[in-house]
Design a protein around this motif. Structure first.
Motif, PDB file in Angstrom:
ATOM      1  N   GLU A   1     -13.147 -24.758  61.722  1.00 29.73           N
ATOM      2  CA  GLU A   1     -12.449 -25.580  60.739  1.00 29.73           C
ATOM      3  C   GLU A   1     -12.931 -25.206  59.357  1.00 29.73           C
ATOM      4  OE1 GLU A   1     -13.979 -29.319  62.460  1.00 29.73           O
ATOM      5  OE2 GLU A   1     -14.748 -29.696  60.464  1.00 29.73           O
ATOM      6  N   ALA A   2     -12.111 -25.511  58.397  1.00 31.69           N
ATOM      7  CA  ALA A   2     -12.477 -25.193  57.028  1.00 31.69           C
ATOM      8  C   ALA A   2     -11.840 -26.211  56.109  1.00 31.69           C
ATOM      9  CB  ALA A   2     -12.007 -23.787  56.675  1.00 31.69           C
ATOM     10  N   GLU A   3     -12.534 -26.502  55.038  1.00 32.83           N
ATOM     11  CA  GLU A   3     -11.978 -27.445  54.091  1.00 32.83           C
ATOM     12  C   GLU A   3     -11.479 -26.680  52.881  1.00 32.83           C
ATOM     13  OE1 GLU A   3     -14.452 -30.905  53.349  1.00 32.83           O
ATOM     14  OE2 GLU A   3     -13.376 -31.161  51.467  1.00 32.83           O
ATOM     15  N   HIS A   4     -10.274 -27.025  52.495  1.00 33.19           N
ATOM     16  CA  HIS A   4      -9.702 -26.361  51.336  1.00 33.19           C
ATOM     17  C   HIS A   4      -8.931 -27.394  50.529  1.00 33.19           C
ATOM     18  CE1 HIS A   4      -7.860 -23.359  48.820  1.00 33.19           C
ATOM     19  NE2 HIS A   4      -6.663 -23.812  49.132  1.00 33.19           N
TER      20      HIS A   4
ATOM     21  N   ARG B   1      -9.740 -30.289  49.578  1.00 38.24           N
ATOM     22  CA  ARG B   1      -9.928 -31.606  50.182  1.00 38.24           C
ATOM     23  C   ARG B   1      -9.130 -31.834  51.460  1.00 38.24           C
ATOM     24  NH1 ARG B   1     -10.223 -35.875  45.228  1.00 38.24           N
ATOM     25  NH2 ARG B   1     -11.905 -34.883  44.087  1.00 38.24           N
ATOM     26  N   ARG B   2      -8.579 -30.789  51.980  1.00 40.56           N
ATOM     27  CA  ARG B   2      -7.874 -30.922  53.251  1.00 40.56           C
ATOM     28  C   ARG B   2      -8.609 -30.118  54.302  1.00 40.56           C
ATOM     29  NH1 ARG B   2      -1.579 -30.525  53.545  1.00 40.56           N
ATOM     30  NH2 ARG B   2      -2.234 -30.949  55.640  1.00 40.56           N
ATOM     31  N   LEU B   3      -8.563 -30.626  55.498  1.00 44.21           N
ATOM     32  CA  LEU B   3      -9.271 -29.954  56.567  1.00 44.21           C
ATOM     33  C   LEU B   3      -8.271 -29.166  57.408  1.00 44.21           C
ATOM     34  CD1 LEU B   3     -12.236 -29.924  57.113  1.00 44.21           C
ATOM     35  CD2 LEU B   3     -11.938 -31.843  58.665  1.00 44.21           C
ATOM     36  N   TYR B   4      -8.624 -27.932  57.653  1.00 43.62           N
ATOM     37  CA  TYR B   4      -7.750 -27.089  58.454  1.00 43.62           C
ATOM     38  C   TYR B   4      -8.480 -26.655  59.711  1.00 43.62           C
ATOM     39  CZ  TYR B   4      -4.942 -26.913  54.251  1.00 43.62           C
ATOM     40  OH  TYR B   4      -4.180 -27.255  53.177  1.00 43.62           O
ATOM     41  N   TYR B   5      -7.726 -26.571  60.765  1.00 47.01           N
ATOM     42  CA  TYR B   5      -8.327 -26.173  62.036  1.00 47.01           C
ATOM     43  C   TYR B   5      -7.775 -24.832  62.477  1.00 47.01           C
ATOM     44  CZ  TYR B   5     -10.064 -30.901  62.241  1.00 47.01           C
ATOM     45  OH  TYR B   5     -10.711 -32.062  61.965  1.00 47.01           O
ATOM     46  N   PHE B   6      -8.633 -24.089  63.134  1.00 49.29           N
ATOM     47  CA  PHE B   6      -8.245 -22.740  63.524  1.00 49.29           C
ATOM     48  C   PHE B   6      -8.551 -22.465  64.990  1.00 49.29           C
ATOM     49  CE2 PHE B   6      -9.352 -23.012  59.108  1.00 49.29           C
ATOM     50  CZ  PHE B   6      -8.255 -22.437  58.488  1.00 49.29           C
ATOM     51  N   CYS B   7      -7.760 -21.579  65.552  1.00 48.08           N
ATOM     52  CA  CYS B   7      -7.934 -21.260  66.971  1.00 48.08           C
ATOM     53  C   CYS B   7      -9.084 -20.294  67.172  1.00 48.08           C
ATOM     54  CB  CYS B   7      -6.645 -20.680  67.540  1.00 48.08           C
ATOM     55  SG  CYS B   7      -6.266 -19.034  66.911  1.00 48.08           S
ATOM     56  N   ALA B   8      -9.450 -19.612  66.113  1.00 44.97           N
ATOM     57  CA  ALA B   8     -10.529 -18.637  66.226  1.00 44.97           C
ATOM     58  C   ALA B   8     -11.228 -18.497  64.890  1.00 44.97           C
ATOM     59  CB  ALA B   8      -9.968 -17.280  66.663  1.00 44.97           C
ATOM     60  N   ARG B   9     -12.436 -18.022  64.949  1.00 48.15           N
ATOM     61  CA  ARG B   9     -13.187 -17.864  63.697  1.00 48.15           C
ATOM     62  C   ARG B   9     -12.574 -16.768  62.846  1.00 48.15           C
ATOM     63  NH1 ARG B   9     -19.314 -17.903  65.931  1.00 48.15           N
ATOM     64  NH2 ARG B   9     -19.940 -18.380  63.821  1.00 48.15           N
ATOM     65  N   GLU B  10     -11.943 -15.824  63.509  1.00 48.76           N
ATOM     66  CA  GLU B  10     -11.281 -14.763  62.757  1.00 48.76           C
ATOM     67  C   GLU B  10     -10.188 -15.345  61.871  1.00 48.76           C
ATOM     68  OE1 GLU B  10     -12.083 -14.562  65.900  1.00 48.76           O
ATOM     69  OE2 GLU B  10     -13.384 -12.816  65.998  1.00 48.76           O
ATOM     70  N   CYS B  11      -9.492 -16.330  62.434  1.00 51.47           N
ATOM     71  CA  CYS B  11      -8.420 -16.955  61.671  1.00 51.47           C
ATOM     72  C   CYS B  11      -9.007 -17.697  60.464  1.00 51.47           C
ATOM     73  CB  CYS B  11      -7.639 -17.922  62.552  1.00 51.47           C
ATOM     74  SG  CYS B  11      -6.508 -17.085  63.675  1.00 51.47           S
ATOM     75  N   ARG B  12     -10.109 -18.377  60.688  1.00 52.25           N
ATOM     76  CA  ARG B  12     -10.721 -19.103  59.586  1.00 52.25           C
ATOM     77  C   ARG B  12     -11.204 -18.136  58.503  1.00 52.25           C
ATOM     78  NH1 ARG B  12     -16.430 -21.853  60.100  1.00 52.25           N
ATOM     79  NH2 ARG B  12     -16.865 -19.638  60.228  1.00 52.25           N
TER      80      ARG B  12
END
Ligand SMILES: [Zn+2]
Length: 69
Positions: free
Chosen positions: A27-30, A32-43
């Protein structure tokens, strides 16, 4: 039986895959929104260039809807 719960279902902005809090590996915050990813590569790809994966114009009252497949 499938109930759509926006809180639990997220779209990986990089690859478009649906992920939930449980299935997301990263997951990553951008902005102030949190985004979720299927893989670390995507993040990593997202963090390298967030604007590339997000809708360019966000206006008040207009829902930015990435095209759904
Ligand atoms: Zn992904």
């Amino acid at each position: 039986m499938k109930h759509t719960e926006p809180e639990r279902d997220f779209k990986d902005p990089v690859c478009g895959m649906r992920v939930s809090r449980l299935t997301a590996v990263a997951e990553a915050e951008h902005e102030r929104r949190l985004y979720y990813f299927c893989a670390r590569e995507c993040r990593d790809a997202f963090l390298a260039d967030p604007a590339k994966y997000l809708p360019r114009h966000r206006q008040h009252g207009v829902r930015a809807q990435p095209d759904e497949r």
